[in-house]
Design a protein around this motif. Structure first.
Motif, mmCIF file in Angstrom:
data_model
loop_
_atom_site.group_PDB
_atom_site.id
_atom_site.type_symbol
_atom_site.label_atom_id
_atom_site.label_comp_id
_atom_site.label_asym_id
_atom_site.label_seq_id
_atom_site.Cartn_x
_atom_site.Cartn_y
_atom_site.Cartn_z
ATOM 1 N N GLY A 36 29.456 40.005 31.076
ATOM 2 C CA GLY A 36 30.336 41.031 30.518
ATOM 3 C C GLY A 36 30.682 42.218 31.903
ATOM 4 O O GLY A 36 31.169 43.081 31.510
ATOM 5 N N VAL A 49 33.966 38.787 40.068
ATOM 6 C CA VAL A 49 32.549 38.825 39.663
ATOM 7 C C VAL A 49 32.015 37.774 40.428
ATOM 8 O O VAL A 49 32.304 36.439 40.428
ATOM 9 C CB VAL A 49 32.210 38.840 38.265
ATOM 10 C CG1 VAL A 49 30.536 38.914 38.050
ATOM 11 C CG2 VAL A 49 32.947 40.078 37.534
ATOM 12 N N ARG A 76 42.422 39.926 25.967
ATOM 13 C CA ARG A 76 41.465 40.610 25.157
ATOM 14 C C ARG A 76 41.486 42.203 25.275
ATOM 15 O O ARG A 76 41.141 43.009 24.443
ATOM 16 C CB ARG A 76 40.257 39.937 25.256
ATOM 17 C CG ARG A 76 39.086 40.082 24.198
ATOM 18 C CD ARG A 76 37.817 39.454 24.483
ATOM 19 N NE ARG A 76 37.885 37.898 23.992
ATOM 20 C CZ ARG A 76 37.086 36.885 24.581
ATOM 21 N NH1 ARG A 76 36.128 37.246 25.332
ATOM 22 N NH2 ARG A 76 37.225 35.662 24.220
ATOM 23 N N GLY A 130 32.787 41.521 34.085
ATOM 24 C CA GLY A 130 34.188 41.490 34.483
ATOM 25 C C GLY A 130 34.944 42.359 33.350
ATOM 26 O O GLY A 130 35.672 43.252 33.570
ATOM 27 N N THR A 131 34.437 42.529 32.080
ATOM 28 C CA THR A 131 34.842 43.114 30.933
ATOM 29 C C THR A 131 34.571 44.604 31.560
ATOM 30 O O THR A 131 35.777 45.523 31.217
ATOM 31 C CB THR A 131 34.357 43.043 29.743
ATOM 32 O OG1 THR A 131 34.727 41.657 29.358
ATOM 33 C CG2 THR A 131 34.860 43.753 28.523
ATOM 34 N N ALA A 189 30.188 35.904 33.330
ATOM 35 C CA ALA A 189 29.966 35.569 31.635
ATOM 36 C C ALA A 189 28.799 36.442 31.192
ATOM 37 O O ALA A 189 28.017 36.054 30.295
ATOM 38 C CB ALA A 189 29.836 34.063 31.581
HETATM 39 C C1 LIG Z 1 37.421 36.713 35.585
HETATM 40 C C2 LIG Z 1 36.351 37.086 35.697
HETATM 41 C C3 LIG Z 1 36.658 38.635 36.777
HETATM 42 C C4 LIG Z 1 35.703 37.631 34.547
HETATM 43 O O1 LIG Z 1 34.539 38.282 34.888
HETATM 44 P P1 LIG Z 1 33.304 37.951 34.002
HETATM 45 O O2 LIG Z 1 32.108 38.916 34.463
HETATM 46 O O3 LIG Z 1 32.853 36.551 33.880
HETATM 47 O O4 LIG Z 1 33.815 38.482 32.613
HETATM 48 P P2 LIG Z 1 32.993 38.612 31.277
HETATM 49 O O5 LIG Z 1 31.335 38.306 31.394
HETATM 50 O O6 LIG Z 1 33.462 40.017 30.693
HETATM 51 O O7 LIG Z 1 33.622 37.538 30.372
HETATM 52 C C5 LIG Z 1 34.970 37.488 29.933
HETATM 53 C C6 LIG Z 1 35.169 35.962 29.000
HETATM 54 O O8 LIG Z 1 35.325 34.999 30.129
HETATM 55 C C7 LIG Z 1 34.434 34.059 29.792
HETATM 56 N N1 LIG Z 1 33.834 33.262 30.943
HETATM 57 C C8 LIG Z 1 33.537 34.075 32.094
HETATM 58 N N2 LIG Z 1 33.533 32.896 33.328
HETATM 59 C C9 LIG Z 1 33.821 31.876 32.690
HETATM 60 C C10 LIG Z 1 33.841 30.620 32.985
HETATM 61 N N3 LIG Z 1 33.555 30.295 34.526
HETATM 62 N N4 LIG Z 1 34.566 29.662 32.242
HETATM 63 C C11 LIG Z 1 34.879 30.038 30.991
HETATM 64 N N5 LIG Z 1 34.631 31.307 30.547
HETATM 65 C C12 LIG Z 1 34.169 31.994 31.412
HETATM 66 C C13 LIG Z 1 33.148 34.741 29.137
HETATM 67 O O9 LIG Z 1 32.242 33.965 28.713
HETATM 68 C C14 LIG Z 1 33.870 35.827 28.305
HETATM 69 O O10 LIG Z 1 34.398 35.080 27.145
HETATM 70 P P3 LIG Z 1 33.288 35.519 25.751
HETATM 71 O O11 LIG Z 1 33.390 37.028 25.595
HETATM 72 O O12 LIG Z 1 33.989 34.848 24.683
HETATM 73 O O13 LIG Z 1 32.032 35.108 26.135
HETATM 74 C C15 LIG Z 1 35.227 36.218 36.596
HETATM 75 O O14 LIG Z 1 35.362 35.110 35.690
HETATM 76 C C16 LIG Z 1 35.788 35.716 37.935
HETATM 77 O O15 LIG Z 1 35.377 36.642 38.854
HETATM 78 N N6 LIG Z 1 36.558 34.715 37.965
HETATM 79 C C17 LIG Z 1 36.991 34.408 39.565
HETATM 80 C C18 LIG Z 1 37.856 35.413 40.082
HETATM 81 C C19 LIG Z 1 39.291 35.209 39.226
HETATM 82 O O16 LIG Z 1 39.408 34.216 38.669
HETATM 83 N N7 LIG Z 1 39.796 36.457 39.017
HETATM 84 C C20 LIG Z 1 41.045 36.631 38.282
HETATM 85 C C21 LIG Z 1 42.158 36.050 39.087
HETATM 86 S S1 LIG Z 1 43.485 36.145 37.975
#
Ligand SMILES: CC(C)(COP(=O)(O)OP(=O)(O)OC[C@H]1O[C@@H](n2cnc3c(N)ncnc32)[C@H](O)[C@@H]1OP(=O)(O)O)[C@@H](O)C(=O)NCCC(=O)NCCS
Length: 151
Positions: free
Chosen positions: A75, A67, A112, A77-78, A73
């Protein structure tokens, strides 16, 4: 918010976003060649993506999910992960796997959704990646493999 998630061509996936999840471009290019690619758009702006690839009979692997940083953060990604589970079923898979070097929020994110760790590959990132990878100041060394049954 008007989020749409749709299948797309590999060429439509922004490279910078793919590299957020997997920073080694040659590996990314290799799985894009035969991957199933999906894009998330918010009011026509790309905000996320994921890529599935066949790993074995009845098994798909989530090779990349990301994302854009300023939309994390919230929703998205979920929603992408739920969409990936649905797509994997639609593609006939009975199991979805994912591998990660992260023991941080990404691991919670997968667990989760019901994915469970079934293997640890010690030193995977030290042996397979040319550059050291860091997250929150911590070097990625071991890789976790997670899976969920889709029946
Ligand atoms: C992993 C990823 C796809 C999740 O996408 P997202 O849109 O942030 O996901 P969500 O909003 O659905 O959040 C999922 C949970 O992660 C938490 N979260 C998301 N980004 C975070 C961050 N940078 N640090 C800490 N927690 C984080 C959210 O708060 C949420 O937890 P909660 O439900 O307790 O609030 C995104 O963080 C991302 O793109 N990361 C970089 C790429 C990556 O690491 N991909 C996976 C490789 S294994």
């Amino acid at each position: 918010m008007n989020l749409t998630i749709r299948a797309c061509n590999a060429a439509q996936l922004p490279t910078a976003l793919l590299l957020e999840a997997d920073p080694h471009l040659p590996y990314v290019q290799a799985y894009l060649a035969d991957g199933h690619c999906y894009l998330a758009e918010l009011d026509d702006l790309v905000v996320g993506l994921y890529v599935l690839r066949a790993r074995g009979p009845g098994i798909l692997e989530l090779m990349n999910i990301a994302v854009v940083p300023n939309c994390q953060a919230q929703g998205i990604g979920t929603q992408l992960l739920q969409h990936a589970l649905h797509s994997a079923r639609q593609l006939g898979a009975m199991r979805l796997e994912v591998a990660t070097g992260s023991f941080g929020h990404q691991l919670t994110f997968y667990q989760r959704a019901g994915l469970r760790v079934y293997a640890v590959e010690p030193d995977y990132f030290l042996r397979h990646y040319p550059e050291p990878l860091f997250e929150q100041g911590l070097q990625h060394k071991d890789r976790l493999r997670l899976a969920i049954d889709l029946n």
